[in-house]
Design a protein around this motif. Structure first.
Motif, PDB file in Angstrom:
ATOM      1  N   GLY A 130     -18.325  85.377 -45.112  1.00 48.00           N
ATOM      2  CA  GLY A 130     -18.006  85.675 -46.728  1.00 48.00           C
ATOM      3  C   GLY A 130     -18.200  84.331 -47.553  1.00 48.00           C
ATOM      4  N   GLU A 131     -18.702  83.322 -46.845  1.00 43.51           N
ATOM      5  CA  GLU A 131     -18.877  81.937 -47.492  1.00 43.51           C
ATOM      6  C   GLU A 131     -20.208  82.084 -48.551  1.00 43.51           C
ATOM      7  N   SER A 132     -20.200  81.772 -49.737  1.00 44.17           N
ATOM      8  CA  SER A 132     -21.240  81.879 -50.682  1.00 44.17           C
ATOM      9  C   SER A 132     -22.158  80.697 -50.366  1.00 44.17           C
ATOM     10  N   PHE A 133     -23.555  81.218 -50.691  1.00 42.38           N
ATOM     11  CA  PHE A 133     -24.582  80.211 -50.470  1.00 42.38           C
ATOM     12  C   PHE A 133     -25.649  80.322 -51.727  1.00 42.38           C
ATOM     13  N   VAL A 134     -25.638  79.170 -52.244  1.00 46.59           N
ATOM     14  CA  VAL A 134     -26.734  79.083 -53.453  1.00 46.59           C
ATOM     15  C   VAL A 134     -27.626  78.068 -53.085  1.00 46.59           C
ATOM     16  N   LYS A 135     -28.861  78.648 -53.548  1.00 45.04           N
ATOM     17  CA  LYS A 135     -30.135  77.667 -53.581  1.00 45.04           C
ATOM     18  C   LYS A 135     -30.841  77.901 -55.128  1.00 45.04           C
ATOM     19  N   ILE A 136     -30.879  76.657 -55.952  1.00 48.81           N
ATOM     20  CA  ILE A 136     -31.797  76.876 -56.934  1.00 48.81           C
ATOM     21  C   ILE A 136     -33.264  76.666 -56.650  1.00 48.81           C
ATOM     22  N   ASN A 137     -34.368  77.680 -56.840  1.00 51.68           N
ATOM     23  CA  ASN A 137     -35.612  77.740 -56.357  1.00 51.68           C
ATOM     24  C   ASN A 137     -36.481  77.152 -57.428  1.00 51.68           C
ATOM     25  N   GLU A 138     -36.160  76.438 -58.328  1.00 46.76           N
ATOM     26  CA  GLU A 138     -36.790  75.865 -59.336  1.00 46.76           C
ATOM     27  C   GLU A 138     -36.350  74.240 -59.661  1.00 46.76           C
ATOM     28  N   ASN A 139     -37.512  73.468 -60.274  1.00 47.23           N
ATOM     29  CA  ASN A 139     -37.094  72.170 -60.403  1.00 47.23           C
ATOM     30  C   ASN A 139     -36.402  71.906 -61.786  1.00 47.23           C
ATOM     31  N   ILE A 140     -35.059  71.643 -61.652  1.00 46.20           N
ATOM     32  CA  ILE A 140     -34.370  71.688 -62.952  1.00 46.20           C
ATOM     33  C   ILE A 140     -33.748  70.071 -63.316  1.00 46.20           C
ATOM     34  N   ARG A 141     -34.416  69.022 -62.790  1.00 46.56           N
ATOM     35  CA  ARG A 141     -34.160  67.791 -62.919  1.00 46.56           C
ATOM     36  C   ARG A 141     -34.405  67.494 -64.352  1.00 46.56           C
ATOM     37  N   ILE A 196     -29.449  88.920 -71.985  1.00 45.92           N
ATOM     38  CA  ILE A 196     -29.621  87.931 -72.656  1.00 45.92           C
ATOM     39  C   ILE A 196     -30.814  86.890 -72.556  1.00 45.92           C
ATOM     40  N   CYS A 197     -31.485  87.169 -71.551  1.00 46.48           N
ATOM     41  CA  CYS A 197     -32.879  86.314 -71.482  1.00 46.48           C
ATOM     42  C   CYS A 197     -33.938  87.118 -72.119  1.00 46.48           C
ATOM     43  N   ARG A 198     -33.656  88.523 -72.131  1.00 47.41           N
ATOM     44  CA  ARG A 198     -34.741  89.189 -73.024  1.00 47.41           C
ATOM     45  C   ARG A 198     -34.739  88.954 -74.476  1.00 47.41           C
ATOM     46  N   SER A 199     -33.291  88.802 -74.787  1.00 43.06           N
ATOM     47  CA  SER A 199     -33.034  88.815 -76.231  1.00 43.06           C
ATOM     48  C   SER A 199     -33.668  87.408 -76.968  1.00 43.06           C
ATOM     49  N   ILE A 200     -33.742  86.267 -76.051  1.00 40.84           N
ATOM     50  CA  ILE A 200     -34.336  85.076 -76.500  1.00 40.84           C
ATOM     51  C   ILE A 200     -35.598  84.897 -76.027  1.00 40.84           C
ATOM     52  N   ASN A 201     -36.052  85.716 -75.323  1.00 42.61           N
ATOM     53  CA  ASN A 201     -37.597  85.471 -74.672  1.00 42.61           C
ATOM     54  C   ASN A 201     -37.482  84.328 -73.936  1.00 42.61           C
ATOM     55  N   GLU A 202     -36.699  84.297 -72.984  1.00 41.81           N
ATOM     56  CA  GLU A 202     -36.627  83.118 -71.979  1.00 41.81           C
ATOM     57  C   GLU A 202     -36.557  83.912 -70.574  1.00 41.81           C
ATOM     58  N   PRO A 203     -37.318  83.273 -69.694  1.00 45.77           N
ATOM     59  CA  PRO A 203     -37.064  83.643 -68.162  1.00 45.77           C
ATOM     60  C   PRO A 203     -35.966  83.646 -67.719  1.00 45.77           C
ATOM     61  N   LEU A 204     -35.455  84.439 -66.587  1.00 47.90           N
ATOM     62  CA  LEU A 204     -34.129  84.053 -65.837  1.00 47.90           C
ATOM     63  C   LEU A 204     -34.603  83.245 -64.613  1.00 47.90           C
ATOM     64  N   GLY A 205     -33.848  81.983 -64.320  1.00 50.62           N
ATOM     65  CA  GLY A 205     -34.154  81.401 -63.528  1.00 50.62           C
ATOM     66  C   GLY A 205     -34.146  81.917 -61.921  1.00 50.62           C
ATOM     67  N   GLU A 206     -34.918  81.420 -61.276  1.00 45.11           N
ATOM     68  CA  GLU A 206     -34.973  81.852 -59.642  1.00 45.11           C
ATOM     69  C   GLU A 206     -33.782  81.111 -58.862  1.00 45.11           C
ATOM     70  N   ALA A 207     -33.137  81.897 -58.245  1.00 40.76           N
ATOM     71  CA  ALA A 207     -32.045  81.067 -57.444  1.00 40.76           C
ATOM     72  C   ALA A 207     -31.624  82.166 -56.550  1.00 40.76           C
ATOM     73  N   THR A 208     -31.260  81.691 -55.131  1.00 43.31           N
ATOM     74  CA  THR A 208     -30.751  82.455 -54.178  1.00 43.31           C
ATOM     75  C   THR A 208     -29.205  82.379 -54.342  1.00 43.31           C
ATOM     76  N   VAL A 209     -28.590  83.409 -54.551  1.00 43.91           N
ATOM     77  CA  VAL A 209     -27.157  83.503 -54.441  1.00 43.91           C
ATOM     78  C   VAL A 209     -26.689  84.572 -53.489  1.00 43.91           C
ATOM     79  N   THR A 210     -26.144  84.211 -52.341  1.00 40.00           N
ATOM     80  CA  THR A 210     -25.978  85.316 -51.262  1.00 40.00           C
ATOM     81  C   THR A 210     -24.573  84.924 -50.672  1.00 40.00           C
ATOM     82  N   SER A 211     -24.294  85.577 -49.620  1.00 42.03           N
ATOM     83  CA  SER A 211     -22.991  85.242 -48.888  1.00 42.03           C
ATOM     84  C   SER A 211     -23.468  85.302 -47.320  1.00 42.03           C
ATOM     85  N   PHE A 212     -22.871  84.138 -46.563  1.00 38.97           N
ATOM     86  CA  PHE A 212     -22.965  84.274 -45.194  1.00 38.97           C
ATOM     87  C   PHE A 212     -22.094  85.453 -44.654  1.00 38.97           C
ATOM     88  N   PRO A 213     -22.464  85.887 -43.199  1.00 41.71           N
ATOM     89  CA  PRO A 213     -21.541  87.038 -42.671  1.00 41.71           C
ATOM     90  C   PRO A 213     -20.228  86.846 -42.852  1.00 41.71           C
TER      91      PRO A 213
END
Length: 315
Positions: free
Chosen positions: A40-51, A21-38
């Motif tokens: 099974g809980e999900s952890f998310v951190k958005i690594n860019e300023n989106i204010r 989708i991002c390639r089709s509109i020439n936009e970069p995919l945002g940097e975000a950490t989306v992982t799970s703790f051991p």
């Protein structure tokens, strides 16, 4: 709102689609950490300023359904707490859509519950495609842009319109969709009457319409066990269908479905990449909806109408 304020992020449900989708509109995919703790809980951190940015979060709620749904909710909450100006949840596939009514005592309306969760998490808008039932749009108290995969299918099927081409609905509920396909493709129309005996078993009862010696296209919005498609294909073969293909917007293929599709009743399964597809050796053609979703994201970002995306060219 200028397009420069656009930010697109994705969870782990279907990252290849988000990248396309991002390639089709020439936009970069945002940097975000989306992982799970051991545990099974999900952890998310958005690594860019989106204010103050217009944020789109792409996530299909396909298997593992509950994990992907919670991941989406946490990403929305993270974006809200990071002061995003507007958050659009992009769900190429909306899970729990088949639980959209109380059809027996003491059951939930889970499609409505999921809508409530998405709104409560902080989404301002929803972009989705081929909902199982239209009324789900009314479950949201925020704007919903509902796209259709049919223009992508029509383009692919343009070269296959034959003299004895028939579009068939595998059940009564899909008759409206089948009629639309038949109208655009200049094909005949048929219907398979079915009776569901369990969650995984379907019995086809009769065929309404002429299919003898015809090339039949079955159309449906979702298949998981391929029970409805297989039952319809079996009775269509018995009524003399020459070839059978199936066009399905969302394929959530499990082992039961793979076994049924390997039986050879269906010559080709045509679907989209709204969910990750593993062909497992069965004849599957996967069409991309990336451009369609990309254009919709751009139009929402610039506050333009998405109506033109429903127009079918070349017919």
């Amino acid at each position: 709102m200028s397009a420069s304020r656009l930010k697109i992020f994705t969870g782990n449900s279907n990252r290849p689609l988000a990248e396309e989708i991002c390639r089709s509109i020439n936009e970069p995919l945002g940097e975000a950490t989306v992982t799970s703790f051991p545990d099974g809980e999900s952890f998310v951190k958005i690594n860019e300023n989106i204010r103050g940015h217009d944020v789109f979060i792409i996530q299909s709620t396909c298997p593992p359904t509950n994990h992907n749904l919670v991941e989406l909710l946490i990403m929305i909450d993270a974006a809200r707490r990071a002061s995003a100006q507007r958050i659009t949840a992009v769900l190429p596939f909306y899970g729990y859509a088949r639980q959209d009514r109380k059809d027996q005592p003491r059951v939930p309306i889970t499609a409505k519950l999921v809508a409530n969760l998405i709104v409560a998490a902080g989404a301002n808008r929803v972009l989705t495609m081929d909902l199982h039932s239209q009324q789900i749009q009314g479950f949201f108290d925020i704007p919903v842009d509902h796209l259709y995969a049919s223009p992508v299918f029509f383009k692919h099927l343009a070269d296959t319109r034959r003299e004895n081409f028939v579009v068939c609905s595998p059940d009564v509920g899909g008759m409206k969709m089948a009629a639309a396909y038949a109208d655009v493709l200049g094909a005949g129309l048929a219907l398979v009457a079915k009776k569901r005996t369990s969650a995984t078993k379907v019995e086809a009862i009769n065929v309404v319409g002429e299919v003898n010696g015809c090339d039949v296209l079955l159309v449906d919005d979702i298949t998981e066990t391929a029970g409805t498609l297989s039952a319809a294909a079996k009775i269509l073969r018995e009524h003399g269908a020459r070839s059978i293909r199936a066009a399905v917007s969302h394929c959530i293929l499990n082992e039961v479905a793979i076994d049924r599709l390997k039986s050879g009743l269906i010559d080709e399964l045509i679907t989209t990449n709204s969910t990750p597809i593993n062909s497992h050796g069965i004849p599957v053609t996967v069409l991309s909806i990336a451009s369609l979703l990309g254009q919709a994201i751009q139009r929402i970002n610039s506050n333009e109408s998405v109506t033109s995306l429903f127009r079918v060219k070349g017919f």
